[in-house]
Design a protein around this motif. Structure first.
Motif: not given
Length: 407
Positions: A211-222, A232-249
């Motif tokens: 995938f092209n990194p220019e074609d994505i945005f960080r999941s935290e925008e959600l 839910s529990f995993r929302w805060f684990l993965y999608l919180s602002e400034d999370s360094t998890q791949s699910a966000n970045v």
């Protein structure tokens, strides 16, 4: 006479200072930078033939992955310790196990008491990592394939891979171990200069997804559109602002990485059911097995993914189009979604019926309703994803899902 009294006074004062000085020196606080080792367990109680694994949990000023540790026992006739920190009870008595940094006077100790009872030398008395490898090799071919692929790329053995993720019971060790090692497989072929590749296990074959990194945005925008009651529990684990998890970045592609890792981790526990049945009967095993079966991540990461697409369609139409045109991504998502859906809707309910049947044979009242497992007077349930389930049934989510999984 006054001179004599003065000399006596001075002599007495010097004596007092000499006596107290060592105390003053020893009371000085130690420097925070002084290297210190710590073990995950300090006091061990074992039976003869019983095994317990010791691990370095903290090492001030040391990177635990690179230091070399020398293990020793002051009474090997009472308890022995292997090179990987596995302690074995030999005979009744007390012993001290020492972990020392090679070439330095830095060490930590654990105190062992061995009873006069003897435990049969079976697989069930091995460390959770050893049990996990045994169960995976015998009952979970897909999980074993995940381990084998990582062995090939990392040149490490299975035991060292699983041991990194050892938990406080064998089923969590299997689930977390397979989950994390799946991540290692995903990233082992990645181009770390551009982070545009990840590998996904589809029908036993690793599919390289680009995938092209220019074609994505960080999941935290959600966080802008998803109400707090649906986080839910995993929302805060993965999608919180400034999370360094791949699910966000890595946006939707990072969400896919987690979706897949949770599926294979959960499914591995389902697969090793024959090992669970073979274990000596303990009600605690039922709780551990049920908790490790998981399944909730199916609803959470499906919700995260579809929310991402709904948001992208409205605010990032170019990103939305690139995702929908990525055949490899859609194929990988469709495969995992289909497998995970069947796991939650068919396999988990059937497995719970089997668990309840065994418990009833032992005279224990048990039931499984609305994702709540009741055993005797105790009830157990995982994090509540009820609101997320309801949200997934509304039209915008159903429409985007149909579009995503369409062949």
């Amino acid at each position: 006479m006054k001179n004599i009294k003065a000399l006596v006074f001075i002599f007495t004062l010097l004596c007092i200072l000499l006596i107290t000085m060592p105390c003053l020196v020893s009371a000085a606080p130690k420097s925070d930078s002084q290297p210190v080792l710590k073990l995950d367990k300090v006091n061990l109680a074992l039976d003869k033939n019983e095994l317990i694994n010791l691990q370095i949990r903290a090492a001030n000023n040391f990177a635990t992955s690179v230091i070399q540790i020398e293990w020793s026992s002051n009474k090997s006739s009472v308890a022995t310790v292997s090179k990987d920190g596995t302690v074995k009870g030999i005979s009744q008595g007390k012993a001290v196990i020492t972990a020392k940094v090679t070439g330095q006077n830095v060490y930590a100790q654990a105190f062992v008491t061995v009873s006069n009872k003897t435990v049969a030398d079976t697989i069930y008395n091995k460390t959770y990592s050893v049990q996990a490898i045994h169960a995976i090799e015998n009952y979970s071919p897909t999980s074993d394939l995940i381990l084998k692929r990582r062995v090939e790329s990392s040149h490490r053995d299975k035991l060292s891979l699983i041991k990194t993720w050892e938990k406080d019971n064998v089923f969590d060790t299997i689930s977390v171990g397979v989950h994390e090692i799946m991540h290692e497989n995903q990233f082992s072929i990645s181009d770390f200069d551009s982070t545009t590749n990840s590998a996904h296990l589809i029908n036993g074959t690793l599919l390289n997804l680009e995938f092209n990194p220019e074609d994505i945005f960080r999941s935290e925008e959600l966080n802008k559109i998803v109400p707090e009651e649906n986080r839910s529990f995993r929302w805060f684990l993965y999608l919180s602002e400034d999370s360094t998890q791949s699910a966000n970045v890595d946006g939707i592609y990072g969400l896919l990485d987690e979706f897949e890792a949770y599926y294979y981790g959960d499914r591995s526990v389902y697969d090793v059911y024959p090992y669970f049945v073979s274990m000596p009967y303990k009600t605690r095993n039922f709780v551990d097995y049920y908790n490790a079966l998981g399944g909730q991540a199916f609803y959470e990461f499906q919700y995260f993914t579809l929310s991402y697409l709904i948001y992208a369609k409205k605010y990032y139409p170019t990103t939305y189009a690139s995702i929908m045109n990525n055949k490899e991504y859609r194929a990988a998502f469709r495969f995992i979604y289909t497998k995970y859906k069947y796991y939650n809707e068919v396999q988990i309910p059937n497995r719970m019926k089997e668990l309840i049947s065994i418990l009833k044979k032992h005279g224990v009242h048990a039931s499984f309703q609305n994702d709540i497992f009741t055993m005797g007077r105790m009830s157990y349930f995982s994090n509540d994803v009820g609101k997320v389930k309801k949200e997934l049934n509304i039209k915008p989510y159903q429409d985007i899902l149909k579009e995503l999984i369409k062949p």
